[in-house]
Motif scaffolding. Structure first.
Motif, short mmCIF file in Angstrom:
data_model
loop_
_atom_site.label_atom_id
_atom_site.label_comp_id
_atom_site.label_asym_id
_atom_site.label_seq_id
_atom_site.Cartn_x
_atom_site.Cartn_y
_atom_site.Cartn_z
N THR A 72 51.28 -9.71 -2.60
CA THR A 72 51.54 -9.12 -1.15
C THR A 72 52.76 -9.83 -0.56
OG1 THR A 72 48.94 -8.89 -1.12
CG2 THR A 72 50.25 -9.28 1.04
N LYS A 75 55.59 -7.90 -1.57
CA LYS A 75 55.81 -6.69 -0.58
C LYS A 75 56.22 -7.20 0.69
CE LYS A 75 52.32 -4.36 -3.50
NZ LYS A 75 51.09 -4.28 -3.53
N LEU A 76 55.72 -8.15 1.02
CA LEU A 76 56.06 -8.62 2.45
C LEU A 76 57.78 -8.68 2.67
CD1 LEU A 76 55.34 -9.64 5.40
CD2 LEU A 76 55.57 -11.72 4.05
N ALA A 79 59.57 -5.38 2.05
CA ALA A 79 59.49 -4.64 3.21
C ALA A 79 60.35 -4.99 4.53
CB ALA A 79 58.09 -4.35 3.64
N ARG A 81 63.13 -6.58 4.24
CA ARG A 81 64.60 -6.18 3.84
C ARG A 81 64.91 -4.96 4.41
NH1 ARG A 81 66.66 -3.32 -0.72
NH2 ARG A 81 68.88 -4.01 -1.06
N TYR A 83 62.74 -3.16 7.29
CA TYR A 83 61.82 -2.86 8.13
C TYR A 83 62.66 -3.12 9.63
CZ TYR A 83 57.33 -1.86 10.67
OH TYR A 83 56.65 -1.28 11.29
#
Length: 84
Positions: A72, A75-76, A79, A81, A83
């Motif tokens: 997680t 992924k944070l 993302a 990078r 978002y």
């Protein structure tokens, strides 16, 4: 609540989101309090801490997070990078 107290009180998605906003404000308002002043240095420090964190968890009496927790976090970062 100070920065470390807020970090230690994160226990769900909402409190993590609030902590990240607080961290962003702290970085802007208190740049001298941040050893790692750019994203590259911050990510390298995060990598180093993750590699060395066994002792931190051992001393706190808490188990090392599960594989899903680490996934997680990855992924944070991935993302964030892209978002907006």
């Amino acid at each position: 609540m100070d920065f470390w107290q807020e970090a230690n009180s994160v226990n769900d998605r909402e409190s993590l989101s609030n902590f990240l906003l607080s961290a962003a404000r702290d970085f802007t308002d208190n740049p001298e309090g941040w050893e790692n002043a750019d994203i590259s240095a911050l990510l390298e420090a995060m990598s180093a801490w993750v590699s060395d964190c066994d002792e931190v968890f051992r001393r706190s009496g808490k188990p090392l997070p599960s594989g899903e927790t680490w996934a997680t976090v990855a992924k944070l970062v991935a993302a964030a990078r892209v978002y907006e």
